[in-house]
Scaffold this active site. Structure first.
Site, PDB file in Angstrom:
ATOM      1  N   ASN A 181      -5.084 -11.718 -14.687  1.00 29.55           N
ATOM      2  CA  ASN A 181      -5.502 -11.202 -13.385  1.00 29.55           C
ATOM      3  C   ASN A 181      -5.541 -12.355 -12.405  1.00 29.55           C
ATOM      4  O   ASN A 181      -6.084 -13.424 -12.706  1.00 29.55           O
ATOM      5  CB  ASN A 181      -6.883 -10.562 -13.457  1.00 29.55           C
ATOM      6  CG  ASN A 181      -7.333 -10.026 -12.099  1.00 29.55           C
ATOM      7  OD1 ASN A 181      -6.941  -8.944 -11.692  1.00 29.55           O
ATOM      8  ND2 ASN A 181      -8.147 -10.801 -11.388  1.00 29.55           N
ATOM      9  N   ILE A 184      -8.564 -13.337  -5.435  1.00 29.13           N
ATOM     10  CA  ILE A 184      -9.114 -14.286  -4.467  1.00 29.13           C
ATOM     11  C   ILE A 184     -10.628 -14.094  -4.460  1.00 29.13           C
ATOM     12  O   ILE A 184     -11.138 -13.085  -3.966  1.00 29.13           O
ATOM     13  CB  ILE A 184      -8.542 -14.062  -3.053  1.00 29.13           C
ATOM     14  CG1 ILE A 184      -7.007 -13.987  -3.094  1.00 29.13           C
ATOM     15  CG2 ILE A 184      -9.003 -15.163  -2.106  1.00 29.13           C
ATOM     16  CD1 ILE A 184      -6.337 -15.256  -3.557  1.00 29.13           C
ATOM     17  N   TYR A 185     -11.353 -15.041  -5.041  1.00 28.60           N
ATOM     18  CA  TYR A 185     -12.809 -14.991  -5.102  1.00 28.60           C
ATOM     19  C   TYR A 185     -13.352 -16.305  -4.544  1.00 28.60           C
ATOM     20  O   TYR A 185     -13.012 -17.375  -5.052  1.00 28.60           O
ATOM     21  CB  TYR A 185     -13.300 -14.822  -6.545  1.00 28.60           C
ATOM     22  CG  TYR A 185     -12.593 -13.749  -7.332  1.00 28.60           C
ATOM     23  CD1 TYR A 185     -12.630 -12.417  -6.920  1.00 28.60           C
ATOM     24  CD2 TYR A 185     -11.891 -14.063  -8.492  1.00 28.60           C
ATOM     25  CE1 TYR A 185     -11.980 -11.435  -7.640  1.00 28.60           C
ATOM     26  CE2 TYR A 185     -11.245 -13.079  -9.224  1.00 28.60           C
ATOM     27  CZ  TYR A 185     -11.283 -11.767  -8.799  1.00 28.60           C
ATOM     28  OH  TYR A 185     -10.644 -10.788  -9.513  1.00 28.60           O
ATOM     29  N   ARG A 198     -17.735 -16.076  -7.001  1.00 27.22           N
ATOM     30  CA  ARG A 198     -18.283 -14.793  -6.561  1.00 27.22           C
ATOM     31  C   ARG A 198     -17.234 -13.697  -6.717  1.00 27.22           C
ATOM     32  O   ARG A 198     -16.302 -13.582  -5.932  1.00 27.22           O
ATOM     33  CB  ARG A 198     -18.724 -14.883  -5.096  1.00 27.22           C
ATOM     34  CG  ARG A 198     -19.396 -13.607  -4.600  1.00 27.22           C
ATOM     35  CD  ARG A 198     -19.653 -13.664  -3.110  1.00 27.22           C
ATOM     36  NE  ARG A 198     -20.356 -12.492  -2.655  1.00 27.22           N
ATOM     37  CZ  ARG A 198     -19.774 -11.320  -2.374  1.00 27.22           C
ATOM     38  NH1 ARG A 198     -18.476 -11.182  -2.513  1.00 27.22           N
ATOM     39  NH2 ARG A 198     -20.502 -10.296  -1.947  1.00 27.22           N
ATOM     40  N   GLU A 245      -0.151  -9.254 -11.237  1.00 28.74           N
ATOM     41  CA  GLU A 245       0.080  -9.936  -9.958  1.00 28.74           C
ATOM     42  C   GLU A 245       1.216 -10.947 -10.063  1.00 28.74           C
ATOM     43  O   GLU A 245       1.984 -11.136  -9.113  1.00 28.74           O
ATOM     44  CB  GLU A 245      -1.199 -10.621  -9.483  1.00 28.74           C
ATOM     45  CG  GLU A 245      -2.307  -9.674  -9.042  1.00 28.74           C
ATOM     46  CD  GLU A 245      -3.154  -9.164 -10.179  1.00 28.74           C
ATOM     47  OE1 GLU A 245      -4.029  -8.319  -9.939  1.00 28.74           O
ATOM     48  OE2 GLU A 245      -2.939  -9.611 -11.335  1.00 28.74           O
ATOM     49  N   ASP A 294     -19.820 -13.688   6.651  1.00 23.89           N
ATOM     50  CA  ASP A 294     -18.838 -12.807   6.038  1.00 23.89           C
ATOM     51  C   ASP A 294     -18.122 -11.962   7.082  1.00 23.89           C
ATOM     52  O   ASP A 294     -18.386 -12.055   8.282  1.00 23.89           O
ATOM     53  CB  ASP A 294     -19.504 -11.921   4.979  1.00 23.89           C
ATOM     54  CG  ASP A 294     -18.621 -11.731   3.764  1.00 23.89           C
ATOM     55  OD1 ASP A 294     -17.540 -11.138   3.914  1.00 23.89           O
ATOM     56  OD2 ASP A 294     -18.991 -12.198   2.670  1.00 23.89           O
TER      57      ASP A 294
END
Length: 497
Positions: A181, A184-185, A198, A245, A294
């Site tokens: 996998n 984008i974290y 996160r 991906e 955010d």
């Protein structure tokens, strides 16, 4: 079907050279601080649809020059997103058609249709990643986050934040790239060799982590900062079921994705990587992450997430550090959302054929409001569309409000949409409210974290059993009169207005 029309971009550096040749890259030689100043610079440039930025003299908060140039606003316009996908804005529809076909392939019904499917078949052959040796252009540094020009985006942020990491995980067992996998974290840097990852519970990385937790084992995790554009964009696109991906990146690039082995963990990473972080995530150790600014325009609350321990830091020769910020639109995530919506549309129409068009205004945090136009033919159809949309993709389950209109409404014109809401909707009959459904955990309007309400507005003309009243005819001027006034316009207004 999708056909790549631009040359290959095997690395980020090659893509940057292309953007430079197109006048889409600006090199800034003046010093720019990675502490807040870069965010304000980026905000102003993206608001004017400006170029990608290469900061030659990025500095930390103390004024120390970074060891590498910093790239920001890489995907700050839809045209650059499309270029990263090897096409232009018009070509995104073909990419979406290919993904829809891969999601549910159908045999061709004619020779012409078979010929049109050839690009998709060729792309499918690019799906399997190709293992290669470790590139000679990679060099090892001390495993120390302070060697990277990590950005601090907002004044109230808890600390420096890696904002564009491609995080690579896999389930326990054999190292099979087909099971990888890529997500984008964001990563909060804590100290020299530790950071907080996160990921939300429904994400692939979190699902893999739960499997390693059940075994009580550290999970191998590789983080790539900067890579070829197909890999980076493949990590944010909705891959069809059974297509990884990495496979999607190969289809976009029209060449098998090359991956190279890590040195300290049983994982492979894209051979195009600019910066590689090898490490592990503990099954038990967590730390308080945030608050950070955010996409909502607010700071999110601090919460506990898993800790990543850095084991090895590797850089490509002449590497670039890729960064961005997240805030109220416009920001790069909102631009990506607007652009990739064109790719989603064929998937939507495949599942819900009556959908004509969809618009998700970036001002509504990119995905919290959807305006959908349909070709309505039966009573209750708007509600069917709402329910189908919410259930189709995980991203759409986060949409709080859906407005369904007829196909005579310009869904990108708020005046048209509000006219439809005010003249075609009755609040008691046409308002659908659902309670305690999944919502964005960062949505502070919801009463419970991750659970909130959804609202559907049926602003279509009512037909059949939806109403007992006859629907009136709309006001439309006679076409000959409209043409007559157009031809006499300068007679009415000789000086023009």
């Amino acid at each position: 079907m999708y056909q790549r029309t631009l040359p290959p971009f095997p690395t980020l550096g090659v893509f940057l050279e292309y953007l430079k040749a197109q006048g889409e890259l600006e090199t800034i030689d003046a010093p720019v601080s990675m502490y807040l100043e870069i965010t304000e610079l980026h905000r102003r440039v993206i608001a004017t649809h400006g170029p990608a930025l290469c900061l030659a003299k990025a500095q930390d908060r103390q004024g120390n020059k970074a060891q590498m140039p910093v790239v920001a606003n890489l995907f700050g316009t839809p045209s650059r997103v499309a270029a990263g996908l090897g096409t232009d804005i018009e070509g995104l529809k073909g990419l979406g058609q290919m993904l829809a076909w891969l999601r549910s392939p159908q045999p061709p019904q004619s020779l012409r249709e078979a010929h049109s499917l050839l690009p998709a078949a060729r792309s499918a052959l690019q799906a399997r990643p190709r293992k290669t040796a470790r590139p000679r252009k990679w060099r090892d540094l001390d495993p120390d986050f302070s060697l990277l020009p990590v950005q601090t985006c907002w004044p109230g942020d808890a600390g420096p934040l890696i904002t564009w990491p491609v995080v690579i995980t896999r389930p326990p067992g054999a190292d099979d790239p087909a099971s990888y996998n890529l997500g984008i974290y964001r990563m909060q840097v804590m100290d020299r060799d530790r950071a907080i990852l996160r990921w939300l519970p429904m994400r692939g990385g979190a699902a893999h982590h739960r499997l390693w937790q059940s075994r009580g084992e550290d999970m191998p995790v590789a983080v790539v900062i900067g890579a070829d554009p197909a890999t980076m964009l493949g990590a944010v696109m909705p891959a069809p079921e059974g297509v990884s991906e990495l496979a999607l990146a190969g289809m976009i690039a029209n060449r098998r994705a090359s991956i190279a082995p890590c040195a300290t963990i049983p994982l492979h990473v894209p051979a195009s990587a600019e910066i590689i972080l090898e490490g592990t995530v503990s099954p038990t150790e967590v730390a308080l992450e945030g608050p950070f600014g955010d996409h909502t325009g607010y700071y999110n609350e601090a919460e506990s997430y898993p800790v990543f321990t850095l084991k090895r830091l590797c850089l490509r020769d002449q590497a670039h550090y890729l960064t961005t910020f997240t805030g109220r639109a416009p920001d790069e995530p909102s631009v990506l959302g607007i652009t990739l919506l064109e790719v989603f549309k064929p998937l939507l129409r495949q599942a819900i054929p009556e959908i004509i068009d969809i618009w998700m205004p970036p001002e509504a945090c990119s995905y919290r409001i959807a305006v959908i136009s349909i070709a309505k033919t039966y009573a209750g159809q708007a509600r069917r569309v709402m329910m189908g949309f919410w259930a189709l993709l995980p991203q759409f389950s986060m949409t709080k409000t859906i407005i369904v209109v007829d196909d005579d409404i310009d869904i990108r014109c708020w005046a048209d949409v509000m006219w439809a809401v005010s003249t075609r909707m009755d609040a008691a009959r046409d308002l659908l409210v659902i309670d305690r459904t999944p919502v964005d955990p960062l949505d502070f309007a919801s009463p419970l974290e991750g659970l909130g309400g959804k609202m559907g507005l049926d602003a279509t003309r009512k037909i059949g059993t939806e109403t007992r009243r006859n629907w009136p005819d709309g006001l439309v001027m006679d076409a000959s009169i409209a043409e007559q006034v157009t031809s006499r316009w300068h007679e009415f207004f000789p000086s023009d207005i």
